[in-house]
Write a protein that holds these residues in place. Structure first.
Motif, short mmCIF file in Angstrom:
data_model
loop_
_atom_site.label_atom_id
_atom_site.label_comp_id
_atom_site.label_asym_id
_atom_site.label_seq_id
_atom_site.Cartn_x
_atom_site.Cartn_y
_atom_site.Cartn_z
N TYR A 33 0.85 -1.19 0.00
CA TYR A 33 0.00 0.00 0.00
C TYR A 33 0.89 1.24 0.00
CZ TYR A 33 -4.25 -2.48 1.57
OH TYR A 33 -5.34 -3.29 1.67
N ALA A 34 0.46 2.27 -0.73
CA ALA A 34 1.06 3.60 -0.63
C ALA A 34 -0.08 4.51 -0.15
CB ALA A 34 1.59 4.07 -1.98
N LEU A 35 0.04 5.01 1.08
CA LEU A 35 -0.98 5.88 1.65
C LEU A 35 -0.51 7.33 1.49
CD1 LEU A 35 -1.73 3.88 4.93
CD2 LEU A 35 -2.72 3.60 2.64
N VAL A 36 -1.35 8.15 0.86
CA VAL A 36 -0.94 9.50 0.48
C VAL A 36 -1.83 10.55 1.15
CG1 VAL A 36 -0.53 11.07 -1.45
CG2 VAL A 36 -0.22 8.61 -1.76
N ALA A 37 -1.21 11.48 1.85
CA ALA A 37 -1.88 12.68 2.36
C ALA A 37 -1.58 13.77 1.34
CB ALA A 37 -1.35 13.06 3.74
N VAL A 38 -2.52 14.01 0.45
CA VAL A 38 -2.29 14.89 -0.71
C VAL A 38 -1.97 16.32 -0.29
CG1 VAL A 38 -3.30 15.81 -2.83
CG2 VAL A 38 -3.67 13.42 -2.21
N ASP A 39 -2.64 16.85 0.73
CA ASP A 39 -2.42 18.25 1.11
C ASP A 39 -1.00 18.52 1.57
OD1 ASP A 39 -2.70 16.83 3.49
OD2 ASP A 39 -3.79 18.44 4.51
N ARG A 40 -0.35 17.55 2.19
CA ARG A 40 1.03 17.73 2.66
C ARG A 40 2.05 16.98 1.81
NH1 ARG A 40 0.98 19.46 8.39
NH2 ARG A 40 -1.21 19.67 8.92
N ARG A 41 1.56 16.29 0.79
CA ARG A 41 2.41 15.49 -0.10
C ARG A 41 3.22 14.47 0.70
NH1 ARG A 41 0.76 20.68 -1.47
NH2 ARG A 41 0.72 20.98 -3.70
N LEU A 42 2.57 13.81 1.64
CA LEU A 42 3.21 12.78 2.46
C LEU A 42 2.81 11.41 1.93
CD1 LEU A 42 2.47 14.21 6.02
CD2 LEU A 42 4.66 14.24 4.81
N ILE A 43 3.77 10.49 1.92
CA ILE A 43 3.51 9.13 1.45
C ILE A 43 4.09 8.15 2.45
CG2 ILE A 43 3.91 7.47 -0.41
CD1 ILE A 43 4.46 9.95 -2.24
N ALA A 44 3.30 7.15 2.79
CA ALA A 44 3.76 6.07 3.66
C ALA A 44 3.51 4.75 2.95
CB ALA A 44 3.01 6.10 4.99
N TYR A 45 4.52 3.88 2.95
CA TYR A 45 4.42 2.58 2.29
C TYR A 45 4.34 1.49 3.35
CZ TYR A 45 6.16 5.23 -1.71
OH TYR A 45 6.32 6.17 -2.72
N PHE A 46 3.44 0.53 3.12
CA PHE A 46 3.28 -0.60 4.04
C PHE A 46 3.05 -1.87 3.24
CE2 PHE A 46 1.85 3.07 6.47
CZ PHE A 46 2.60 2.94 7.61
N ALA A 47 3.68 -2.97 3.67
CA ALA A 47 3.38 -4.27 3.09
C ALA A 47 1.91 -4.57 3.38
CB ALA A 47 4.28 -5.34 3.70
N LYS A 48 1.24 -5.15 2.43
CA LYS A 48 -0.20 -5.42 2.60
C LYS A 48 -0.46 -6.24 3.86
CE LYS A 48 -4.30 -7.06 0.33
NZ LYS A 48 -4.89 -7.84 -0.71
#
Length: 194
Positions: free
Chosen positions: A123-138
């Motif tokens: 998964y790539a979880l994106v907070a668009v307003d702050r352009r933050l991305i967190a990656y997690f194994a499913k």
């Protein structure tokens, strides 16, 4: 441009994106269009982040079960992107700190379909307003709703569905995915030996 602790853009270099105004008579078509635009923007942010991080990343065709693929030494890693535009208050009456919320187990328009276990890897979880991305194994996200804390915010003890953006890199998610697969294979081989 120097990247700050794994974030896509320099900290504070870009303004926060304000939610777009919604016309008074906007129907479901506008909402659906806005959700698609948000998703596409997030996919492009993730692809840019991966490419700038030295990974070979590619967009997939519309209708695929995952949004991006990453070629890791000839091995294809499938990435599902989930996005949210801005943080919310989970319980405004209790004055809880705002956070980003991601519903991660459902797919399709209206979230009518559950993802199968074999549809993607990360998964790539994106907070668009702050352009933050967190990656997690499913496999490391066991719940349907994931809460991502805002960097620098003050929070109490978290539950099993709370995560941090800091340190949630693609390389870390890949290592976790491989470690979980290794331990599953070890358990299966022990079971077949008995």
């Amino acid at each position: 441009m120097m990247r700050d602790s794994g974030f896509l853009f320099e900290h504070g270099a870009l303004p926060l994106a304000a939610p777009p105004p919604t016309p008074q008579n906007a129907g479901s078509l506008r909402k659906s269009s806005h959700e698609l635009e948000l998703g596409r923007a997030a996919e492009h942010l993730v692809c840019a982040d991966l490419l700038l991080g030295g990974w070979s990343a590619f967009h997939t065709a519309q209708g695929m079960a995952y949004d991006l693929v990453v070629d890791v030494s000839g091995r294809i890693i499938r990435v599902q992107v989930k996005a949210t535009l801005h943080p919310r208050h989970p319980q405004p009456k209790m004055r809880a700190n705002p956070a980003y919320f991601f519903s991660i187990k459902r797919a399709g328009r209206g979230a009518t379909r559950l993802y199968r276990d074999d549809e993607f890897d990360i998964y790539a979880l994106v907070a668009v307003d702050r352009r933050l991305i967190a990656y997690f194994a499913k496999a490391e996200l066991p719940t349907q709703l994931i809460t991502m804390r805002i960097p620098g915010g003050r929070y109490g003890l978290g539950g099993k569905g709370e995560r941090e953006f800091e340190g949630a890199s693609f390389g870390r998610a890949l290592a976790v995915m491989d470690e979980l697969a290794k331990s599953r294979n070890h358990v299966v081989s022990k079971a077949t030996e008995s």
